[in-house]
Structure formats: C-alpha cells, structure tokens
Enzyme design. Structure first.
Site, PDB file in Angstrom:
ATOM      1  N   ARG A  24     -10.415 -11.492   1.551  1.00 19.30           N
ATOM      2  CA  ARG A  24     -11.101 -12.519   0.923  1.00 19.30           C
ATOM      3  C   ARG A  24     -10.837 -13.841   0.930  1.00 19.30           C
ATOM      4  O   ARG A  24     -11.235 -14.573   0.894  1.00 19.30           O
ATOM      5  CB  ARG A  24     -11.592 -12.082  -0.346  1.00 19.30           C
ATOM      6  CG  ARG A  24     -10.369 -11.839  -1.355  1.00 19.30           C
ATOM      7  CD  ARG A  24     -10.875 -11.080  -2.807  1.00 19.30           C
ATOM      8  NE  ARG A  24     -10.815  -9.808  -2.388  1.00 19.30           N
ATOM      9  CZ  ARG A  24     -11.143  -8.953  -3.384  1.00 19.30           C
ATOM     10  NH1 ARG A  24     -11.267  -9.402  -4.715  1.00 19.30           N
ATOM     11  NH2 ARG A  24     -10.975  -7.644  -3.295  1.00 19.30           N
ATOM     12  N   LYS A  67       0.594  -1.268  -0.173  1.00 22.61           N
ATOM     13  CA  LYS A  67      -0.120   0.108  -0.169  1.00 22.61           C
ATOM     14  C   LYS A  67       0.832   1.263  -0.020  1.00 22.61           C
ATOM     15  O   LYS A  67       1.917   1.112   0.269  1.00 22.61           O
ATOM     16  CB  LYS A  67      -0.895   0.105   1.352  1.00 22.61           C
ATOM     17  CG  LYS A  67      -2.008  -1.075   1.395  1.00 22.61           C
ATOM     18  CD  LYS A  67      -2.868  -0.659   2.339  1.00 22.61           C
ATOM     19  CE  LYS A  67      -4.005  -1.760   2.443  1.00 22.61           C
ATOM     20  NZ  LYS A  67      -5.139  -1.564   1.503  1.00 22.61           N
TER      21      LYS A  67
END
Ligand code: BES
Ligand code: ZN
Ligand code: ZN
Length: 480
Positions: free
Chosen positions: A334, A260
C-alpha cells in the site's frame, strides 16, 4: 510458446490429425465427418456421459469433443469450453501428436473459448532445468480450420496468450533471476517491442520527486527502486482522458523487519503479479492496436531486511505529503501503490485501476477463485467491469469502503498508519489507498488467484497471469 494458426478448409491436409468439435445437442452434425461405426460409438458414449474420444484411423487420429451448451449462461458455457480445451490438450499429448487441425461445428465464441483453454493450458516454465528439453512436453501445432473467422480473432487470441505467458513467466522467475533492475529492464524492452512509450524513473529522480513510500520500502535493499511509466496512445483513442493502470511490483516480499514466517515467505516472488498483469495487458492492447488511451504505472522494489531497514513505528512522508506511521513493514504494498496513485493525478484520469497481491486476508476470504475489488468508480463502470470478470472467468467480488473500516488507520503521531487491526484486512488496505485518490478508482486485490499451489484446469501451478485477460476484455470494450 503455443500459438494458434489459421488455415482454410481447402488447405487442410488429408492426413492431418483432426479434432472435431461440436455441441452435445448437435451430435448429428458430425455424421458426415465420421465413419458410420465411429458415429454409432460416439452416440453410445455420449448417452453414457462420455463426451471426448479418439478414433485411430490408418492415416490419422480423429479426436472428437462435445461441448455443453447453455442458453441461460454464456459466461459459464465459455468457461466450461475453456476447461474442456485444457482437458483435450492432455488427451492430445497422451498420443504424442505434433499437430492437430481443429474443425468446429460450434458457434465461434465457443470454439474460441475451447482453443483459449487448450492454449492457456499448454504453458510450461522450463528454463531453469539443466536439460529443459527432457522436461518439456513436445511442441504442438494447433490449426483452426475456418474459412470465415471473426475479424482479428486469431491475432487477438495469440496476442492474449503471449501476454498471459509473459505475466506467468515474470511471476515464476525467482528473485535470483529477477531483481528490481532486471524487472525494470524487461519492462522497458517489452514495452518498446510493442510500440508503447516507456519511461523508467531511477532512484535519483524518485528522491527528487519525494516518493517517500517507495523509497522507504526499498531503503534496506542493495538494489534500487524504479518507477516505470508506460503509455499506449493511438491516434484513434475513444476516451478523452486516459485510463491509468497501476501494478504492484514488489519483486520479493520478506516482510521487512516485520518478517514473514518461512511458510508465508516461500511464494513471495509472486508479489509483482500486479505489475506483470499490467505489463501483459498493455502489450496485448498495443499489439492488437485497441483504440483506447492507457497509461501503466509500475512502482518496482523489493522488501528486504538490512541495517538500513525501515523500523516498525517509523514515520515516513509520502509523495502526496501525507505522513504515515509504519506500524508493520509487511504492509509495504500500500505504501508503494499510494505513491503511484498520487502520481496518477497528473493525468487527470477518467479511471484508475490498481492490481496488487495486497493481502493475505483476500486469500483467506475468497481463495483462488475470485478477485476482491472495491473503489469509487461509477456503478455502471463497476457493472461493466464485473461483466469482464464473468467473460474471462477472472471473477470479481465487490467489498464496501464504508467509513468505519478506515477508523483504525488513525495514528496517534501521524496522519495515518499503514495497518488496521480489524479482521477485514483487504478493506483496511483499500481504505488506506483511497486516501491517495481523487478520481474514479478501482482497487483489485489479486493475492488469491495470482499464484496457485496446484494447477487447476488451464491455470498452471504457480503464476497464473491473472488480470491480463480481465483488463484486456474491459479495455477492449471501454467507451463502446
Ligand atoms: N504480499 C503480501 C500479501 C500476500 C499474501 C500476497 C499472500 C500473496 C499471498 C503483503 O505485502 C502483505 O504482507 N500483507 C500483509 C498486510 C498486513 C501486515 C496488514 C498481510 O496480508 O498479512
Ligand atoms: Zn508484505
Ligand atoms: Zn507484499
């Protein structure tokens, strides 16, 4: 910690500071409680649109707050009452009073919503200041003067406030003080304190089970992953088969090798807000002994960079046996949720709800005022759930799981890939998760409302504890 105390009219001390609460339409009910001059002043103020004031008397302060009634919209008037409660807290603190007795001329739900806002607004996270007492607002005792409160309402309020504050604390705790082992330990301790059954699966057991998603995300880390299983099963549960709650427990999300940016990473201690909400809700359910069988599943890991990092492009084998090409290591949530959703199948659940700070797309779509949700549960379940969203003002917006949204999850070398390319990132994530379910299911992407850049009413800056009140309201009414 701020709790609500209950006293009866007979026991309200004569010199106690008072907070008088009434509907704007019922101003005259306050006539007896106020001195004539005060009442006149209030009437004039209300005409000018001023609905809160304070009358200093020799022996005490008398705060008055007038709430806005709405015949058409219960949920909205309760929310306004909550906001009024947190506004009132600021006034009370301004006068540095230590205790206040609330006398209300409003219907109980309005009074309780006002008190809820006041208590929720009192949250402070101070433990990392070297002198916390200097930063702290002085403690305030809030007493509700009521001879016939609705059964269990005060206990329920206190259990909920405690659960929301727990979730906020866990989200606000930085990674330096809450790594995977610490989160698993806190989960165990809190569950035990609240008489929930708890089991914590460790690395070795996860390897034996083959929880490939969870293991892959954690493989660069020096800290092991965990999988916590909580259960609340009272003898009088209404549901035949359990409701399972799944919470994303990424204690810190660097993005992995798909790293990130500093701006995006800064708030990523919040990436276990789903797990915090599930833990909080289960505590409140257990503490108030709700007759519903609930299981909580918390996959816990961090998402770090290291020499053993998962490489973008790697193929992993999930707990369900599905193979996944990990094209982006930042889509880690996920992967761990999918293993938990597969694990949930063993309970033959009536319903599974997962909560996760899953996508930036959810934040961009709805900001902090709504939760994106989607899933395969029956329309009646969705409507009840949306009602809970309105009741608690943790509002829900449904998105579709149309087939087309899943098309770009096809991989050229494995069963699935973990990232789509379309702009509707929250739906691609949902489509990915759907693949691992075979029961009625709802997925909640709480990335927007879980963590705020600035405080907003009774929601503080940083961790909000979103999901706790929503789940509690839904489960309390579940099967009724
Ligand atoms: N934890 C983040 C999502 C997030 C974003 C939470 C902002 C809270 C605030 C999640 O793991 C993530 O990084 N998602 C990616 C997925 C993408 C790579 C497909 C995202 O949304 O950018
Ligand atoms: Zn991520
Ligand atoms: Zn994440």
């Amino acid at each position: 910690m701020q709790y609500l105390h209950l006293i009866s009219t007979a026991n309200c001390p004569a010199h106690e500071n008072l907070l008088l609460l009434a509907l704007r339409s019922d101003l005259d009910l306050l006539k007896g409680a106020l001195e004539p001059g005060e009442y006149l002043f209030l009437q004039k103020a209300a005409k000018k649109g001023v609905f809160a004031c304070c009358f200093p008397r020799a022996e005490r302060l008398v705060f008055v707050h007038l709430l806005e009634p709405s015949a058409a919209d219960n949920a909205l008037q309760w929310e306004k009452a909550r906001q009024s409660g947190s506004q009132q807290l600021r006034d009370i603190r301004h006068y540095k009073v230590e205790s206040v007795a609330v006398v209300s001329y409003c219907p109980h739900p309005m009074t309780l919503a006002f008190l809820e806002g006041l208590l929720l607004g009192s949250y402070q996270f101070l433990r990392h200041y070297s002198s916390p007492e200097r930063q702290a607002a002085p403690p305030l005792q809030v007493r509700w003067v009521c001879d016939a409160p609705p059964a269990g309402a005060v206990e329920e309020m206190n259990a909920l406030i405690e659960a929301v504050f727990l979730a906020r604390d866990l989200v606000n705790e930085p990674h330096s003080h809450l790594n995977t082992t610490q989160l698993a330990e806190v989960t165990r301790a809190i569950a035990e304190q609240n008489s929930c059954r708890v089991e914590v699966l460790t690395l070795e057991e996860l390897r034996k089970l083959g929880m490939g998603g969870l293991l892959a995300v954690s493989q660069a880390s020096e800290m092991p992953p965990y999988f916590c299983i909580l259960e609340w099963k009272p003898t009088n549960h209404r549901n035949q088969r359990p409701v399972v709650l799944v919470g994303k427990g990424v204690v810190y999300d660097t993005g992995g090798l798909s790293l990130k940016t500093p701006e995006a990473m800064e708030s990523m201690k919040c990436d276990m807000a789903g797990a915090a909400a599930v833990l909080g809700a289960m505590c409140a359910i257990a503490k108030t002994r709700q007759p519903v069988h609930v299981i909580g599943l918390l996959p816990i890991t961090d998402n770090k960079v290291g020499s053993r990092s998962l490489m973008p492009g790697d193929v992993i084998r999930m707990y369900s046996g599905t193979t996944v090409e990990v094209t982006n290591t930042d889509a880690e949530g996920r992967l761990i949720l999918a293993d938990a959703l597969h694990y949930a199948k063993r309970y033959q659940p009536e319903l599974v709800l997962d909560l996760a700070t899953l996508t930036g797309a959810a934040v961009r779509a709805l900001g902090s005022h709504a939760i994106c949700y989607m899933g395969t549960a029956a329309p009646e379940v969705k409507r009840t759930f949306e009602e809970s969203g309105m009741n608690t003002y943790e509002r829900l917006v449904e998105l579709p799981l149309w087939e087309e949204y899943g098309e770009d999850l096809k991989s050229s070398i494995a069963d699935l890939k973990n990232m789509g390319h379309g702009p509707a990132g929250m739906i691609s994530a949902g489509k990915f998760l759907e693949h691992f379910t075979d029961y009625p299911w709802l997925h909640l992407d709480i990335a927007g409302p879980a963590y705020l850049r600035a405080s907003s009413g009774y929601r503080p800056k940083d961790g909000t504890g979103v999901g706790v009140r929503l789940l509690f309201d839904f489960l309390k009414r579940y099967g009724c």
